[in-house]
Design a protein around this motif. Structure first.
Motif, PDB file in Angstrom:
ATOM      1  N   GLN A 186       0.833  -1.206   0.000  1.00  0.00           N
ATOM      2  CA  GLN A 186       0.000   0.000   0.000  1.00  0.00           C
ATOM      3  C   GLN A 186       0.870   1.260   0.000  1.00  0.00           C
ATOM      4  N   LYS A 187       1.920   1.218   0.828  1.00  0.00           N
ATOM      5  CA  LYS A 187       2.839   2.366   0.877  1.00  0.00           C
ATOM      6  C   LYS A 187       3.453   2.607  -0.494  1.00  0.00           C
ATOM      7  N   ALA A 188       3.908   1.516  -1.119  1.00  0.00           N
ATOM      8  CA  ALA A 188       4.562   1.629  -2.429  1.00  0.00           C
ATOM      9  C   ALA A 188       3.591   2.170  -3.481  1.00  0.00           C
ATOM     10  N   ILE A 189       2.330   1.710  -3.429  1.00  0.00           N
ATOM     11  CA  ILE A 189       1.327   2.159  -4.419  1.00  0.00           C
ATOM     12  C   ILE A 189       1.056   3.661  -4.253  1.00  0.00           C
ATOM     13  N   GLU A 190       0.957   4.087  -2.984  1.00  0.00           N
ATOM     14  CA  GLU A 190       0.727   5.516  -2.728  1.00  0.00           C
ATOM     15  C   GLU A 190       1.807   6.356  -3.400  1.00  0.00           C
ATOM     16  N   GLN A 191       3.051   5.857  -3.336  1.00  0.00           N
ATOM     17  CA  GLN A 191       4.168   6.630  -3.903  1.00  0.00           C
ATOM     18  C   GLN A 191       4.119   6.691  -5.429  1.00  0.00           C
ATOM     19  N   ILE A 192       3.602   5.617  -6.068  1.00  0.00           N
ATOM     20  CA  ILE A 192       3.751   5.520  -7.529  1.00  0.00           C
ATOM     21  C   ILE A 192       2.466   5.853  -8.281  1.00  0.00           C
ATOM     22  N   LYS A 193       1.312   5.900  -7.582  1.00  0.00           N
ATOM     23  CA  LYS A 193       0.047   5.990  -8.335  1.00  0.00           C
ATOM     24  C   LYS A 193      -0.073   7.301  -9.129  1.00  0.00           C
ATOM     25  N   GLY A 194       0.529   8.385  -8.629  1.00  0.00           N
ATOM     26  CA  GLY A 194       0.498   9.667  -9.351  1.00  0.00           C
ATOM     27  C   GLY A 194       1.237   9.560 -10.678  1.00  0.00           C
ATOM     28  N   THR A 195       2.414   8.926 -10.656  1.00  0.00           N
ATOM     29  CA  THR A 195       3.216   8.760 -11.875  1.00  0.00           C
ATOM     30  C   THR A 195       2.443   7.980 -12.941  1.00  0.00           C
ATOM     31  N   LEU A 196       1.604   7.020 -12.481  1.00  0.00           N
ATOM     32  CA  LEU A 196       0.866   6.179 -13.432  1.00  0.00           C
ATOM     33  C   LEU A 196      -0.445   6.837 -13.868  1.00  0.00           C
ATOM     34  N   ASN A 197      -0.762   7.979 -13.235  1.00  0.00           N
ATOM     35  CA  ASN A 197      -2.039   8.662 -13.485  1.00  0.00           C
ATOM     36  C   ASN A 197      -3.232   7.760 -13.170  1.00  0.00           C
ATOM     37  N   CYS A 198      -3.135   7.012 -12.085  1.00  0.00           N
ATOM     38  CA  CYS A 198      -4.133   6.008 -11.707  1.00  0.00           C
ATOM     39  C   CYS A 198      -5.376   6.704 -11.130  1.00  0.00           C
ATOM     40  N   GLU A 199      -6.571   6.312 -11.618  1.00  0.00           N
ATOM     41  CA  GLU A 199      -7.800   6.988 -11.178  1.00  0.00           C
ATOM     42  C   GLU A 199      -8.251   6.528  -9.794  1.00  0.00           C
ATOM     43  N   SER A 200      -8.211   5.213  -9.543  1.00  0.00           N
ATOM     44  CA  SER A 200      -8.574   4.736  -8.196  1.00  0.00           C
ATOM     45  C   SER A 200      -7.921   3.379  -7.903  1.00  0.00           C
ATOM     46  N   VAL A 201      -7.843   3.071  -6.614  1.00  0.00           N
ATOM     47  CA  VAL A 201      -7.212   1.815  -6.176  1.00  0.00           C
ATOM     48  C   VAL A 201      -8.221   1.030  -5.338  1.00  0.00           C
ATOM     49  N   PHE A 202      -8.449  -0.248  -5.696  1.00  0.00           N
ATOM     50  CA  PHE A 202      -9.304  -1.117  -4.875  1.00  0.00           C
ATOM     51  C   PHE A 202      -8.452  -2.203  -4.262  1.00  0.00           C
ATOM     52  N   ILE A 203      -8.698  -2.472  -2.979  1.00  0.00           N
ATOM     53  CA  ILE A 203      -7.918  -3.521  -2.313  1.00  0.00           C
ATOM     54  C   ILE A 203      -8.869  -4.526  -1.673  1.00  0.00           C
ATOM     55  N   ARG A 204      -8.578  -5.830  -1.865  1.00  0.00           N
ATOM     56  CA  ARG A 204      -9.343  -6.864  -1.153  1.00  0.00           C
ATOM     57  C   ARG A 204      -8.350  -7.686  -0.342  1.00  0.00           C
ATOM     58  N   ASP A 205      -8.640  -7.846   0.954  1.00  0.00           N
ATOM     59  CA  ASP A 205      -7.754  -8.700   1.758  1.00  0.00           C
ATOM     60  C   ASP A 205      -8.527  -9.906   2.290  1.00  0.00           C
ATOM     61  N   ASP A 206      -9.654 -10.210   1.624  1.00  0.00           N
ATOM     62  CA  ASP A 206     -10.533 -11.303   2.088  1.00  0.00           C
ATOM     63  C   ASP A 206     -10.690 -12.345   1.003  1.00  0.00           C
ATOM     64  N   ILE A 207      -9.616 -12.612   0.277  1.00  0.00           N
ATOM     65  CA  ILE A 207      -9.730 -13.544  -0.847  1.00  0.00           C
ATOM     66  C   ILE A 207      -8.866 -14.780  -0.626  1.00  0.00           C
ATOM     67  N   ALA A 208      -9.148 -15.812  -1.417  1.00  0.00           N
ATOM     68  CA  ALA A 208      -8.297 -17.011  -1.468  1.00  0.00           C
ATOM     69  C   ALA A 208      -8.289 -17.453  -2.922  1.00  0.00           C
ATOM     70  N   GLU A 209      -7.333 -18.286  -3.266  1.00  0.00           N
ATOM     71  CA  GLU A 209      -7.252 -18.730  -4.654  1.00  0.00           C
ATOM     72  C   GLU A 209      -7.397 -20.248  -4.707  1.00  0.00           C
ATOM     73  N   VAL A 210      -8.306 -20.720  -5.536  1.00  0.00           N
ATOM     74  CA  VAL A 210      -8.488 -22.166  -5.715  1.00  0.00           C
ATOM     75  C   VAL A 210      -7.978 -22.508  -7.106  1.00  0.00           C
ATOM     76  N   SER A 211      -7.123 -23.527  -7.203  1.00  0.00           N
ATOM     77  CA  SER A 211      -6.508 -23.848  -8.497  1.00  0.00           C
ATOM     78  C   SER A 211      -6.627 -25.330  -8.803  1.00  0.00           C
ATOM     79  N   VAL A 212      -6.658 -25.647 -10.091  1.00  0.00           N
ATOM     80  CA  VAL A 212      -6.477 -27.044 -10.510  1.00  0.00           C
ATOM     81  C   VAL A 212      -5.201 -27.128 -11.327  1.00  0.00           C
ATOM     82  N   VAL A 213      -4.490 -28.261 -11.177  1.00  0.00           N
ATOM     83  CA  VAL A 213      -3.180 -28.433 -11.800  1.00  0.00           C
ATOM     84  C   VAL A 213      -3.156 -29.769 -12.534  1.00  0.00           C
TER      85      VAL A 213
END
Ligand code: ADP
Ligand code: ASP
Ligand code: MG
Length: 412
Positions: free
Chosen positions: A318-345
């Motif tokens: 989050q700290k790193a994104i705050e520093q760089i988002k202006g350079t990228l001209n980013c309109e908004s940032v969404f964060i989810r910390d309630d996810i998991a990933e299910v995969s098949v291999v």
């Protein structure tokens, strides 16, 4: 004499009785005419306890000191193990990582092995001794003790097996082999007789904690035959190898769940050359490990960039994104910390159609919403809400008949 490396995980050496049982395993192998090198982990939950001790005194302990402390767990196990072998009438000698010149880089708490001095081990084996090596640890060029990452005793064992050209590296643990998915989550998961290095590498990196990914990588590079088996039962376990019988027929070999993930969406960044490079270079400088990346062009001027990371890295990210988002001209940032990933291999995915379809249909039937999807040649991963991740895993396992042995699954 042919050499076998036997690695015993924490639960398999948790107390005196278990060390005695493990010692019996070693002695049985010696009686069959093999030279044996034992690699052992810290007993039970000792590594967790040592970390808790450190955090009590310093919430941000210096990593060098943490390695110095954590390496003591494995050192205790191997000396106790050697004593148990001596008591049973067998000559044994234990070594720390530094005593066998297990040279690593200097990245404390997640060092990589550079070389192993096999001579000292060979000399002792030639004298008829059983050699024990403390797992998980090495030294850097300046003689600082390093550790190889949580679960890293697997890597020590496979790397030592490679250096000694051992006929096999046996990984003794609390399950009797590798299952199609974690049997603690999906009880009817089927045990595999074989799995390829590539599939095991994918499964390990996607959350299958039964074997450390780096150990599989070393095994693949040096063609070490790895045998994952139970420390309490005599049964055959699972062999990790290059080619497996019926490889063409097995479309999906296993499924995994990866928890503790976070997802960051950068919406409306400028769609111009070099922006993604700037973002990921900045995150790399902040030492953030990125899992999956998805970029979509939304117009000629704008693009969306999403990626997943370990949730522990979220504050730094989050700290790193705050520093760089202006350079990228980013309109908004969404964060989810309630996810998991299910995969098949499965290596069979390279030559079969319809795997994605079957996976999404299974998730839809279970009424599970998929947040995002990523794929490689041999895997499909879906990000889902962490509360429904186990339900998603079970639905996917049933769809691909991962509760049945390979021979009983429908042919495609
Ligand atoms: P050790 O202490 O011996 O290194 P680990 O706890 O690291 O043992 O690994 C064994 C655990 O891995 C099992 O108890 C099991 O819950 C988990 N696991 C995750 N995925 C799988 C899988 N596909 N097959 C078998 N075990 C798995
Ligand atoms: N003792 C270390 C850990 O708990 C290394 C290992 O067990 O492989 O992560
Ligand atoms: Mg382990």
């Amino acid at each position: 004499m042919a050499i076998i490396v036997q690695k015993f995980g924490g639960t398999s050496v948790a107390d005196a009785e278990k060390i005695r049982r493990a010692a019996k395993r070693v002695i049985d192998t010696v009686k069959k005419g093999f030279s044996v090198v034992v690699v052992a982990s810290a007993r039970g939950k000792q590594t967790d306890e040592l970390i808790a001790d450190a955090l009590e005194l310093n919430p941000n302990p210096p990593k060098r000191e943490l390695d110095q402390l954590l390496s003591t767990g494995e050192q205790q196990t191997v000396s106790l193990f050697a004593m148990a072998l001596e008591a049973a009438g067998y000559e044994a000698i234990s070594f720390t990582g530094s005593q066998i010149r297990m040279l690593t880089d200097s990245v404390h708490t997640s060092a990589r092995i550079k070389s192993i001095g096999a001579d000292r081990i060979r000399k002792q084996l030639d004298e008829g001794k059983i050699v024990l090596v403390a797992g998980f640890q090495g030294i850097d060029d300046d003689e600082n003790i390093t550790t190889l990452g949580r679960g890293g005793s697997d890597t020590s064992a496979v790397a030592i097996a490679a250096a000694l050209e051992a006929v096999e590296c046996e990984i003794y643990t609390d399950v009797d082999g590798i299952y199609t998915t974690d049997p603690r989550i999906f009880k009817s998961a089927a045990k595999m007789q074989y799995i390829t290095y590539d599939e095991m590498l994918e499964m390990a990196s996607l959350g299958a904690g039964v074997l450390y990914g780096r150990a599989v990588e070393v095994g693949k590079n040096y063609r070490v035959r790895i045998h994952v088996r139970s420390s309490s039962e005599e049964t055959e376990g699972t062999i990790i190898t290059c080619e497996v019988p019926q490889m063409e027929d097995i479309v999906v070999s296993g499924a995994t769940i990866q928890r503790d993930l976070a997802k960051i969406d950068l919406v409306g960044v400028d769609n111009k050359p070099g922006n993604a490079a700037k973002l990921f270079a900045h995150l790399a400088k902040a030492k953030i490990v990125i899992n999956d990346i998805i970029q979509t062009e939304v117009s000629v001027e704008k693009a969306n960039l999403s990626f997943t990371i370990g949730v522990a890295d979220l504050p730094d990210a989050q700290k790193a994104i705050e520093q760089i988002k202006g350079t990228l001209n980013c309109e908004s940032v969404f964060i989810r910390d309630d996810i998991a990933e299910v995969s098949v291999v499965g290596v069979g995915m390279r030559s079969h159609f319809g795997v994605a379809d079957a996976m999404f249909t299974a998730l839809a039937k279970a009424e599970i919403n998929v947040d995002s999807i990523t794929t490689s040649e041999i895997r499909i991963s879906c990000v889902v809400d962490k509360n429904v991740a186990e339900k998603a895993l079970k639905a996917v396992c049933l769809a691909f008949e991962l509760d049945k042995p390979v021979e009983q699954r429908k042919k495609n």
